[in-house]
Design a protein around this motif. Structure first.
Motif, PDB file in Angstrom:
ATOM      1  N   ALA A 101     -28.566  56.671 -49.284  1.00 25.79           N
ATOM      2  CA  ALA A 101     -28.037  57.940 -48.789  1.00 25.79           C
ATOM      3  C   ALA A 101     -29.138  58.993 -48.745  1.00 25.79           C
ATOM      4  CB  ALA A 101     -26.886  58.414 -49.674  1.00 25.79           C
ATOM      5  N   ASP A 102     -29.076  59.864 -47.761  1.00 24.90           N
ATOM      6  CA  ASP A 102     -30.065  60.932 -47.627  1.00 24.90           C
ATOM      7  C   ASP A 102     -30.110  61.780 -48.899  1.00 24.90           C
ATOM      8  OD1 ASP A 102     -30.642  60.132 -45.074  1.00 24.90           O
ATOM      9  OD2 ASP A 102     -29.391  61.655 -44.097  1.00 24.90           O
ATOM     10  N   GLY A 103     -31.306  62.016 -49.377  1.00 21.85           N
ATOM     11  CA  GLY A 103     -31.490  62.862 -50.547  1.00 21.85           C
ATOM     12  C   GLY A 103     -31.280  62.168 -51.865  1.00 21.85           C
ATOM     13  N   LEU A 104     -30.914  60.882 -51.856  1.00 23.60           N
ATOM     14  CA  LEU A 104     -30.588  60.194 -53.106  1.00 23.60           C
ATOM     15  C   LEU A 104     -31.828  60.000 -53.982  1.00 23.60           C
ATOM     16  CD1 LEU A 104     -28.290  58.814 -54.697  1.00 23.60           C
ATOM     17  CD2 LEU A 104     -28.940  56.668 -53.594  1.00 23.60           C
ATOM     18  N   SER A 105     -32.921  59.522 -53.380  1.00 23.75           N
ATOM     19  CA  SER A 105     -34.143  59.302 -54.160  1.00 23.75           C
ATOM     20  C   SER A 105     -34.687  60.609 -54.716  1.00 23.75           C
ATOM     21  CB  SER A 105     -35.198  58.597 -53.298  1.00 23.75           C
ATOM     22  OG  SER A 105     -34.771  57.290 -52.953  1.00 23.75           O
ATOM     23  N   ALA A 106     -34.608  61.674 -53.918  1.00 26.10           N
ATOM     24  CA  ALA A 106     -35.088  62.977 -54.389  1.00 26.10           C
ATOM     25  C   ALA A 106     -34.247  63.476 -55.564  1.00 26.10           C
ATOM     26  CB  ALA A 106     -35.056  63.988 -53.254  1.00 26.10           C
ATOM     27  N   ALA A 107     -32.951  63.186 -55.541  1.00 32.39           N
ATOM     28  CA  ALA A 107     -32.054  63.673 -56.601  1.00 32.39           C
ATOM     29  C   ALA A 107     -32.155  62.848 -57.875  1.00 32.39           C
ATOM     30  CB  ALA A 107     -30.619  63.671 -56.092  1.00 32.39           C
ATOM     31  N   LEU A 108     -32.315  61.520 -57.733  1.00 36.32           N
ATOM     32  CA  LEU A 108     -32.238  60.641 -58.895  1.00 36.32           C
ATOM     33  C   LEU A 108     -33.540  59.963 -59.257  1.00 36.32           C
ATOM     34  CD1 LEU A 108     -28.845  58.758 -58.282  1.00 36.32           C
ATOM     35  CD2 LEU A 108     -29.242  60.969 -59.383  1.00 36.32           C
ATOM     36  N   GLY A 109     -34.520  59.953 -58.349  1.00 34.32           N
ATOM     37  CA  GLY A 109     -35.706  59.134 -58.537  1.00 34.32           C
ATOM     38  C   GLY A 109     -35.491  57.767 -57.911  1.00 34.32           C
ATOM     39  N   ALA A 110     -36.580  57.072 -57.583  1.00 33.87           N
ATOM     40  CA  ALA A 110     -36.499  55.828 -56.816  1.00 33.87           C
ATOM     41  C   ALA A 110     -35.711  54.741 -57.533  1.00 33.87           C
ATOM     42  CB  ALA A 110     -37.914  55.338 -56.490  1.00 33.87           C
ATOM     43  N   ASP A 111     -36.001  54.520 -58.824  1.00 35.75           N
ATOM     44  CA  ASP A 111     -35.327  53.444 -59.541  1.00 35.75           C
ATOM     45  C   ASP A 111     -33.832  53.702 -59.676  1.00 35.75           C
ATOM     46  OD1 ASP A 111     -37.694  52.129 -59.787  1.00 35.75           O
ATOM     47  OD2 ASP A 111     -37.956  52.493 -61.935  1.00 35.75           O
ATOM     48  N   GLU A 112     -33.461  54.916 -60.077  1.00 33.00           N
ATOM     49  CA  GLU A 112     -32.043  55.226 -60.249  1.00 33.00           C
ATOM     50  C   GLU A 112     -31.308  55.272 -58.915  1.00 33.00           C
ATOM     51  OE1 GLU A 112     -30.158  55.277 -63.000  1.00 33.00           O
ATOM     52  OE2 GLU A 112     -32.015  54.491 -63.843  1.00 33.00           O
ATOM     53  N   ALA A 113     -32.025  55.610 -57.839  1.00 32.74           N
ATOM     54  CA  ALA A 113     -31.402  55.583 -56.513  1.00 32.74           C
ATOM     55  C   ALA A 113     -31.021  54.154 -56.137  1.00 32.74           C
ATOM     56  CB  ALA A 113     -32.351  56.179 -55.470  1.00 32.74           C
ATOM     57  N   ARG A 114     -31.925  53.207 -56.394  1.00 39.59           N
ATOM     58  CA  ARG A 114     -31.584  51.803 -56.109  1.00 39.59           C
ATOM     59  C   ARG A 114     -30.447  51.328 -57.007  1.00 39.59           C
ATOM     60  NH1 ARG A 114     -37.222  51.483 -55.259  1.00 39.59           N
ATOM     61  NH2 ARG A 114     -37.592  50.940 -57.445  1.00 39.59           N
ATOM     62  N   ARG A 115     -30.463  51.754 -58.264  1.00 38.56           N
ATOM     63  CA  ARG A 115     -29.368  51.378 -59.174  1.00 38.56           C
ATOM     64  C   ARG A 115     -28.036  51.930 -58.655  1.00 38.56           C
ATOM     65  NH1 ARG A 115     -29.424  49.750 -64.397  1.00 38.56           N
ATOM     66  NH2 ARG A 115     -31.613  50.350 -64.620  1.00 38.56           N
ATOM     67  N   ALA A 116     -28.041  53.184 -58.183  1.00 38.54           N
ATOM     68  CA  ALA A 116     -26.820  53.785 -57.643  1.00 38.54           C
ATOM     69  C   ALA A 116     -26.326  53.009 -56.431  1.00 38.54           C
ATOM     70  CB  ALA A 116     -27.074  55.243 -57.268  1.00 38.54           C
ATOM     71  N   ALA A 117     -27.253  52.575 -55.571  1.00 39.75           N
ATOM     72  CA  ALA A 117     -26.869  51.828 -54.373  1.00 39.75           C
ATOM     73  C   ALA A 117     -26.297  50.461 -54.726  1.00 39.75           C
ATOM     74  CB  ALA A 117     -28.076  51.671 -53.456  1.00 39.75           C
ATOM     75  N   LEU A 118     -26.795  49.851 -55.786  1.00 41.35           N
ATOM     76  CA  LEU A 118     -26.355  48.512 -56.162  1.00 41.35           C
ATOM     77  C   LEU A 118     -25.088  48.505 -57.003  1.00 41.35           C
ATOM     78  CD1 LEU A 118     -29.832  46.959 -57.034  1.00 41.35           C
ATOM     79  CD2 LEU A 118     -28.318  46.169 -55.209  1.00 41.35           C
ATOM     80  N   SER A 119     -24.928  49.495 -57.872  1.00 40.93           N
ATOM     81  CA  SER A 119     -23.826  49.404 -58.835  1.00 40.93           C
ATOM     82  C   SER A 119     -23.075  50.704 -59.049  1.00 40.93           C
ATOM     83  CB  SER A 119     -24.355  48.909 -60.195  1.00 40.93           C
ATOM     84  OG  SER A 119     -25.278  49.844 -60.738  1.00 40.93           O
ATOM     85  N   GLY A 120     -23.434  51.774 -58.314  1.00 37.97           N
ATOM     86  CA  GLY A 120     -22.813  53.068 -58.563  1.00 37.97           C
ATOM     87  C   GLY A 120     -21.369  53.163 -58.134  1.00 37.97           C
ATOM     88  N   GLY A 121     -21.011  52.541 -57.023  1.00 46.85           N
ATOM     89  CA  GLY A 121     -19.641  52.601 -56.534  1.00 46.85           C
ATOM     90  C   GLY A 121     -19.314  53.900 -55.822  1.00 46.85           C
ATOM     91  N   ASP A 122     -18.062  54.020 -55.398  1.00 42.80           N
ATOM     92  CA  ASP A 122     -17.542  55.218 -54.721  1.00 42.80           C
ATOM     93  C   ASP A 122     -18.248  55.513 -53.402  1.00 42.80           C
ATOM     94  OD1 ASP A 122     -15.387  56.030 -56.294  1.00 42.80           O
ATOM     95  OD2 ASP A 122     -16.676  57.037 -57.733  1.00 42.80           O
TER      96      ASP A 122
END
Length: 339
Positions: free
Chosen positions: A247-268
């Motif tokens: 998602a746009d702005g996700l890496s900037a908000a969470l950092g690269a590693d947590e952005a990938r984690r959100a995409a893989l397991s974050g849900g919603d």
């Protein structure tokens, strides 16, 4: 405070009975049950989804967002089946603090009803009935949609060699929740909108009829939901971590590693996870492009037992190792996928 039936009449009873009848609701809100007229050549898709305060949405979320979100996440199940919305039923449990002050209660209920009923109009899903009671704040929404007979998308059709793909972008829901927990309250923020005001992918589901071999919406997270398809279809899958559309702005908000984690397991996210024969990918992309939706290939289906488990994929995604990663082997046949 209004009594139950006065509350229903004030906030949730539509005035346009002629329009309701034209949609096949021969008896609507106000009786013991709703009367519906089924239409020839169509199957009914029915699902129920419950949202509980501080579990599925924050207790201080705007009332309009609570109403919108409660309906959207239920309608998303229809999108996953390639169905169009038709009717919904809403059971609202209201907590005592929200009802203690009449002015505050009117403001909250008015906002909630606007969010819910605007969604009904937007997704052509008429409110056909429901219930209101007191207790911990929760909303249970049953949706009924229609799909041409034999054309519903299912979880169980994935085949060896199929491409695994997703619509839209991933991680926005988890990113929005993280921002809310940090104190962000601007509902115009794209990540916050992804979390609190999700949009069910109805047009995408319809466009994928006859093209996708399996489908479901991404509510529990990509890895968990791919596990449901894997279990239902008897296949495994490998993922290309680098291909994940964030998602746009996700890496900037969470950092690269947590952005990938959100995409893989974050849900919603409420995007669609699909499998397609390689020969159907170009056609599916063209059909979705006409609906204004992107389709991204992120993996492929392989034989059972060829891989890592979900925890290893997450470790790979956030630990610097890249490339194709194997998904977990199929769960036992007795495992019951969560809706």
């Amino acid at each position: 405070m209004l009594a139950e039936f006065d509350l229903i009449r004030r906030y949730f009873t539509p005035g346009d009975t002629a329009r309701a009848e034209s949609r096949g609701m021969t008896l609507g809100i106000g009786d013991d049950a709703t009367l519906l007229a089924p239409r020839a050549g169509l199957e009914l898709a029915v699902s129920v989804d419950t949202s509980v305060v501080d579990v599925h949405f924050p207790g201080d979320a705007p009332a309009r967002a609570v109403g919108h979100r409660a309906l959207a996440v239920a309608v998303s199940d229809l999108a996953a089946m390639g169905a169009r919305g038709r009717f919904c039923w809403m059971a609202l449990t209201l907590d005592a603090p929200r009802l203690a002050d009449e002015r505050a209660a009117d403001a909250w209920l008015g906002g909630y009803a606007r969010g819910f009923l605007d969604g009904c109009a937007r997704w052509e899903t008429a409110l056909a009935g429901g219930d209101v009671t007191s207790g911990r704040l929760a909303v249970s929404v049953t949706v009924m949609g229609e799909v041409p007979t034999g054309q519903a998308l299912r979880r169980s059709g994935a085949q060896l060699g199929d491409i695994v793909a997703v619509t839209g972008a991933l991680g926005g829901g988890a990113g929005g929740l993280a921002l809310w927990q940090r104190g962000e309250r601007d509902l115009d923020h794209p990540l916050l909108r992804r979390y609190l005001l999700p949009e069910p992918a109805l047009d995408a589901g319809v466009a994928l009829r006859g093209l996708a071999s399996s489908a479901m919406d991404i509510s529990d997270g990509l890895l968990a939901d791919l596990g449901h398809i894997r279990c239902a279809s008897g296949v495994d899958a490998v993922l290309d971590i680098d291909a994940l559309p964030l998602a746009d702005g996700l890496s900037a908000a969470l950092g690269a590693d947590e952005a990938r984690r959100a995409a893989l397991s974050g849900g919603d996210d409420y995007e669609l996870l699909v499998t397609l024969a390689p020969t159907n990918v170009a056609r599916a992309r063209a059909a979705l492009e006409a609906a204004g939706v992107a389709l991204t290939a992120i993996g492929r289906c392989v034989a059972p037992g060829e891989g890592q488990d979900a925890a290893e994929i997450l470790e790979t995604a956030t630990g610097g190792r890249r490339g194709w990663q194997h998904f977990a082997p199929p769960a036992p046949a007795s495992a019951e996928p969560r809706r």
